[in-house]
Design an enzyme around this catalytic site. Sequence first.
Site, PDB file in Angstrom:
ATOM      1  N   TYR A 204       7.112  -8.835   0.415  1.00  0.00           N
ATOM      2  CA  TYR A 204       6.883  -7.345   1.331  1.00  0.00           C
ATOM      3  C   TYR A 204       7.964  -7.357   2.440  1.00  0.00           C
ATOM      4  CZ  TYR A 204       2.756  -6.401  -1.503  1.00  0.00           C
ATOM      5  OH  TYR A 204       2.025  -6.151  -2.618  1.00  0.00           O
TER       6      TYR A 204
ATOM      7  N   SER B 129      -2.623   0.433  -5.439  1.00  0.00           N
ATOM      8  CA  SER B 129      -2.345   2.220  -5.689  1.00  0.00           C
ATOM      9  C   SER B 129      -3.526   2.987  -6.065  1.00  0.00           C
ATOM     10  CB  SER B 129      -1.031   2.317  -6.650  1.00  0.00           C
ATOM     11  OG  SER B 129      -0.090   1.836  -6.197  1.00  0.00           O
ATOM     12  N   PRO B 130      -4.685   2.779  -5.410  1.00  0.00           N
ATOM     13  CA  PRO B 130      -5.842   3.523  -5.814  1.00  0.00           C
ATOM     14  C   PRO B 130      -5.966   5.147  -5.579  1.00  0.00           C
ATOM     15  CG  PRO B 130      -6.163   2.474  -3.618  1.00  0.00           C
ATOM     16  CD  PRO B 130      -4.904   1.983  -4.140  1.00  0.00           C
ATOM     17  N   LEU B 131      -4.895   5.420  -4.954  1.00  0.00           N
ATOM     18  CA  LEU B 131      -4.765   6.868  -4.675  1.00  0.00           C
ATOM     19  C   LEU B 131      -3.607   7.585  -5.810  1.00  0.00           C
ATOM     20  CD1 LEU B 131      -4.983   7.158  -0.954  1.00  0.00           C
ATOM     21  CD2 LEU B 131      -6.882   7.703  -2.677  1.00  0.00           C
TER      22      LEU B 131
ATOM     23  N   GLY C 234      -0.224   7.998  -4.213  1.00  0.00           N
ATOM     24  CA  GLY C 234      -0.275   9.160  -3.126  1.00  0.00           C
ATOM     25  C   GLY C 234      -0.449  10.594  -3.912  1.00  0.00           C
TER      26      GLY C 234
ATOM     27  N   LEU D 275      -2.837  11.571  -5.878  1.00  0.00           N
ATOM     28  CA  LEU D 275      -4.336  11.929  -5.719  1.00  0.00           C
ATOM     29  C   LEU D 275      -4.737  12.602  -4.490  1.00  0.00           C
ATOM     30  CD1 LEU D 275      -5.954   9.357  -7.803  1.00  0.00           C
ATOM     31  CD2 LEU D 275      -5.680  11.625  -8.485  1.00  0.00           C
TER      32      LEU D 275
ATOM     33  N   GLY E  19      -3.187  15.214  -3.364  1.00  0.00           N
ATOM     34  CA  GLY E  19      -2.781  16.634  -3.545  1.00  0.00           C
ATOM     35  C   GLY E  19      -1.530  16.954  -2.818  1.00  0.00           C
ATOM     36  N   LYS E  20      -1.038  16.050  -2.042  1.00  0.00           N
ATOM     37  CA  LYS E  20       0.205  16.558  -1.394  1.00  0.00           C
ATOM     38  C   LYS E  20       1.576  16.893  -2.036  1.00  0.00           C
ATOM     39  CE  LYS E  20       1.738  12.050  -0.184  1.00  0.00           C
ATOM     40  NZ  LYS E  20       1.798  10.950   0.805  1.00  0.00           N
TER      41      LYS E  20
END
Length: 326
Positions: free
Chosen positions: A53, A207-209, A212, A214, A216-217
Amino acid sequence: MEQRHLGSTGLRVSRIGLGTLTWGRDTGEHDAAGQLKAFWEAGGTLIDTADVYGGGDAEYLLGQLVERLVPRRDLVIATKAGSVPDPDRRFDGSRGHLLAALDASLDRLGTDYVDLWQIHAFDAETPLDETLQALDIAVTSGRARYAGVSNFCGWQLAKAATWQLASPGIRTRLASTQMEYSLLQRGVEREVLPAALDLGVGLLPSSPLGRGVLTGKYRHATPPESRGATDMAMFVEPYLDGAASRVVDAVVTAADGLATSPLAVALAWVRDRPGVVAPVVGARNAQQLTEALSVEGLSLPDEIRRALDDVSAPVHHYPDQDWSTL
């Protein structure tokens, strides 16, 4: 923040983890410090990083901040090794490479041990028992307290975990596996998650969203400050199709009904799935992280959870389908 056992081990970690993928690259020292302090003050303990990283800068930055801001004893530091910046060979699971990488990680982190050391990915060119032997050496030498893997498919995880359980006291059991898991990516439910549950390995979703999506953006356009507007657009694009839109619409509807954010709904869903220990969340700044941490007080009602299960259900065909029910 609630603490959970990592797999079938005595190690307890916060049920939300802080990811550092962008530290030292897109996230500078000021924002990283704000995130770490906000996370610690909220009761968070699990910090996830890797030797690649930011080309090592994420580990170095974390080490510098821990020394100044947060007591080392209050954190569960997890790092990874095995990825290499070589176009001809993306992963190196050889014992020599892994142990050298661990020593370099410890130097950058400014610590003499990591709480959880993970093999970043399966290396088909190295015998698996050699790769796993590096985990054993790391633990027996005191350089790592617990061991895990990342990005292993179902059979790879099952083989590795079973190998480690075959000689108790000699081999170090796998505590965890880190895999992408969200309402937009439920592939781990086919083989990885059943194997983890059966073998006592805790799942740390990355990456649980849904990268990004999820939140809604991306529903109407790509925000100029988002990953989708940068050189990471290819990372986001696979989750911008029609099927994903239906899932995002359901998450937004649920959030409206619960008077909360789509982010909180999506994160609470994956956090409370069977076998999940701690979703690992990345953020640009402390404000964004604080929004994610607010999910601690949210439990999805059963009817909403079932609705989200249904709208995001993956298609299972032979041999994954449960034929005993037919």
